[in-house]
Design a protein around this motif. Structure first.
Motif, PDB file in Angstrom:
ATOM      1  N   LEU A  20       0.829  -1.195   0.000  1.00 43.20           N
ATOM      2  CA  LEU A  20       0.000   0.000   0.000  1.00 43.20           C
ATOM      3  C   LEU A  20       0.870   1.254   0.000  1.00 43.20           C
ATOM      4  N   LEU A  21       0.681   2.088  -0.995  1.00 42.06           N
ATOM      5  CA  LEU A  21       1.574   3.210  -1.232  1.00 42.06           C
ATOM      6  C   LEU A  21       1.422   4.308  -0.181  1.00 42.06           C
ATOM      7  N   GLN A  22       0.200   4.744   0.080  1.00 48.75           N
ATOM      8  CA  GLN A  22       0.005   5.830   1.046  1.00 48.75           C
ATOM      9  C   GLN A  22       0.441   5.400   2.446  1.00 48.75           C
ATOM     10  N   GLU A  23       0.176   4.158   2.807  1.00 50.49           N
ATOM     11  CA  GLU A  23       0.595   3.662   4.112  1.00 50.49           C
ATOM     12  C   GLU A  23       2.120   3.666   4.224  1.00 50.49           C
ATOM     13  N   ALA A  24       2.802   3.277   3.147  1.00 53.87           N
ATOM     14  CA  ALA A  24       4.263   3.271   3.146  1.00 53.87           C
ATOM     15  C   ALA A  24       4.822   4.680   3.301  1.00 53.87           C
ATOM     16  N   PHE A  25       4.158   5.657   2.683  1.00 54.78           N
ATOM     17  CA  PHE A  25       4.611   7.046   2.811  1.00 54.78           C
ATOM     18  C   PHE A  25       4.485   7.533   4.248  1.00 54.78           C
ATOM     19  N   LEU A  26       3.352   7.272   4.876  1.00 56.55           N
ATOM     20  CA  LEU A  26       3.164   7.694   6.266  1.00 56.55           C
ATOM     21  C   LEU A  26       4.188   7.014   7.182  1.00 56.55           C
ATOM     22  N   ASN A  27       4.477   5.745   6.922  1.00 55.75           N
ATOM     23  CA  ASN A  27       5.485   5.046   7.720  1.00 55.75           C
ATOM     24  C   ASN A  27       6.867   5.660   7.524  1.00 55.75           C
ATOM     25  N   LYS A 147       8.257   2.227  -6.366  1.00 53.28           N
ATOM     26  CA  LYS A 147       9.108   1.123  -6.815  1.00 53.28           C
ATOM     27  C   LYS A 147       9.559   0.263  -5.632  1.00 53.28           C
ATOM     28  N   GLU A 148       9.806   0.895  -4.491  1.00 52.95           N
ATOM     29  CA  GLU A 148      10.198   0.149  -3.292  1.00 52.95           C
ATOM     30  C   GLU A 148       9.052  -0.708  -2.771  1.00 52.95           C
ATOM     31  N   VAL A 149       7.844  -0.155  -2.821  1.00 55.48           N
ATOM     32  CA  VAL A 149       6.675  -0.812  -2.233  1.00 55.48           C
ATOM     33  C   VAL A 149       6.103  -1.887  -3.140  1.00 55.48           C
ATOM     34  N   ALA A 150       6.259  -1.731  -4.446  1.00 53.88           N
ATOM     35  CA  ALA A 150       5.557  -2.561  -5.420  1.00 53.88           C
ATOM     36  C   ALA A 150       5.843  -4.050  -5.230  1.00 53.88           C
ATOM     37  N   ILE A 271      -0.277   1.047 -10.676  1.00 50.07           N
ATOM     38  CA  ILE A 271      -0.858   1.580  -9.446  1.00 50.07           C
ATOM     39  C   ILE A 271      -2.370   1.404  -9.535  1.00 50.07           C
ATOM     40  N   VAL A 272      -2.936   0.700  -8.562  1.00 51.60           N
ATOM     41  CA  VAL A 272      -4.371   0.427  -8.551  1.00 51.60           C
ATOM     42  C   VAL A 272      -5.028   1.373  -7.555  1.00 51.60           C
ATOM     43  N   THR A 273      -5.869   2.272  -8.047  1.00 56.46           N
ATOM     44  CA  THR A 273      -6.506   3.275  -7.196  1.00 56.46           C
ATOM     45  C   THR A 273      -7.963   2.923  -6.942  1.00 56.46           C
ATOM     46  N   GLU A 274      -8.482   3.434  -5.820  1.00 55.67           N
ATOM     47  CA  GLU A 274      -9.863   3.143  -5.454  1.00 55.67           C
ATOM     48  C   GLU A 274     -10.855   3.956  -6.263  1.00 55.67           C
ATOM     49  N   GLN A 275     -10.431   5.143  -6.699  1.00 54.17           N
ATOM     50  CA  GLN A 275     -11.289   6.029  -7.481  1.00 54.17           C
ATOM     51  C   GLN A 275     -10.568   6.444  -8.761  1.00 54.17           C
ATOM     52  N   SER A 311      -3.496   2.790  -2.137  1.00 54.72           N
ATOM     53  CA  SER A 311      -3.397   2.242  -3.486  1.00 54.72           C
ATOM     54  C   SER A 311      -2.391   1.105  -3.491  1.00 54.72           C
ATOM     55  N   GLU A 312      -2.764  -0.016  -4.108  1.00 55.04           N
ATOM     56  CA  GLU A 312      -1.823  -1.126  -4.250  1.00 55.04           C
ATOM     57  C   GLU A 312      -0.920  -0.878  -5.450  1.00 55.04           C
ATOM     58  N   VAL A 313       0.307  -1.384  -5.341  1.00 49.00           N
ATOM     59  CA  VAL A 313       1.297  -1.156  -6.393  1.00 49.00           C
ATOM     60  C   VAL A 313       1.921  -2.487  -6.796  1.00 49.00           C
TER      61      VAL A 313
END
Length: 333
Positions: A20-27, A147-150, A271-275, A311-313
């Motif tokens: 999850l991209l946004q979660e990785a950024f917050l971490n 790229k790190e999260v994917a 990148i798979v987005t919800e919207q 978003s999943e990557v």
């Protein structure tokens, strides 16, 4: 370099544990600021700065902390912790914020005026730091972080050599699948990892997130970036909705196929987005050959991604080769 042939048509013919991209950024921000060392601050930061929670009131955040994290705090305590979090963020990212034009006045740190009435045309201190994180910090580091999260796409992204496979609709079904001699088959994973030099290919997308939306970016062997989805040439506009066995380019697309003229690795990031995501340069009047992503366009993509929930990557690295797969397989045995 990618080569593609555009169909000549009229306008009437067109149109957690997860990665999850946004979660990785917050971490990442938690680590950079040291907030991760304090459970209360860490939990509150992830709730306050998660895009999914931006419409929630502080009273709702209090309930989430109690129900989901077993942390019992009053709203006044939450406000005090939020002030501490802002102070830490400003201490760590002060120069970056100044470089981006933020005026670091006392109002960015305190919540005093929130109780006495805000000056006209001002925004809350929390919103200042929130907007800077997601509209400045995240877009600049979005590509490398993604790229790190994917997660490896494996057989979820497969290149099909058009000379060997014919893509058509399954019998009586709206699902797309690779068909050979009238029989629906799945492409062999090893074959789908290669792209034959100067030969046309389809991309078979079989990501599991049906009903969500696809952003597909290709980093070429030359170091250029191309946006394939959404696009007029290789996908759908204004967005591509994921479905089982999706073929790119679709029959409605203006490009006929993918084709590469240089040996090397072609990196695909999905990148798979919800919207759906609307991009300023992608619309029904766009030049279908306008696929290259500048740094400015890449940052716009991640600004829009940062406005959504997680978003999943996924990624896939294809090798562009001159040899046939069976030749490569024989050499490896």
């Amino acid at each position: 370099m990618i080569i593609f042939e555009v169909k000549m048509v009229s306008i009437t013919d067109t149109i957690g544990t997860k990665n999850l991209l946004q979660e990785a950024f917050l971490n990442r921000i938690l680590q950079n600021t040291g907030l991760i060392k304090n459970q209360d601050h860490s939990c509150l930061f992830q709730l306050l700065y998660n895009p999914k929670n931006q419409d929630k009131k502080r009273s709702e955040i209090v309930e989430i902390m109690k129900d989901k994290h077993n942390l019992h705090y009053t709203e006044a305590t939450i406000n005090e912790y939020a002030k501490r979090i802002r102070r830490i963020m400003v201490d760590v990212f002060k120069q970056g914020m100044i470089d981006d034009g933020l005026e670091l006045s006392v109002n960015l740190i305190t919540t005093k005026y929130e109780n006495k009435g805000r000056p006209q045309n001002s925004i809350e201190p929390h919103q200042v730091t929130y907007q800077w994180l997601w509209e400045k910090k995240f877009p600049r580091m979005g590509w490398e972080l993604a790229k790190e999260v994917a997660a490896p796409a494996c057989d979820k992204l497969t290149m099909l050599d058009i000379e060997n496979f014919e893509l058509e609709k399954s019998h009586g079904s709206s699902e797309r699948g690779p068909v050979m001699n009238g029989t629906v088959i799945k492409p062999e994973p090893n074959n789908g990892n290669y792209i034959y030099l100067n030969k046309p290919h389809y991309l078979w997308v079989n990501l599991p997130e049906n009903g969500k939306y696809l952003l597909l970016i290709n980093e070429t062997v030359e170091g250029n970036f191309y946006l394939f989805s959404p696009s007029r040439a290789f996908a759908y506009i204004p967005y591509t909705k994921l479905s089982e066995g999706l073929r790119l380019p679709p029959s409605e697309g203006l490009a006929r196929f993918f084709q590469y003229d240089a040996v090397g690795d072609e990196y695909f990031l999905a990148i798979v987005t919800e919207q759906p995501i609307d991009l300023s340069w992608v619309n029904g009047e766009s030049d279908p050959t306008d696929l290259i992503l500048s740094q400015e366009r890449l940052e716009e993509i991640f600004i829009k991604v940062g406005q959504q929930g997680n978003s999943e990557v996924f990624y896939k690295r294809f090798k562009v080769v001159e040899q046939k797969i069976n030749t490569l397989s024989n050499q490896q045995q």
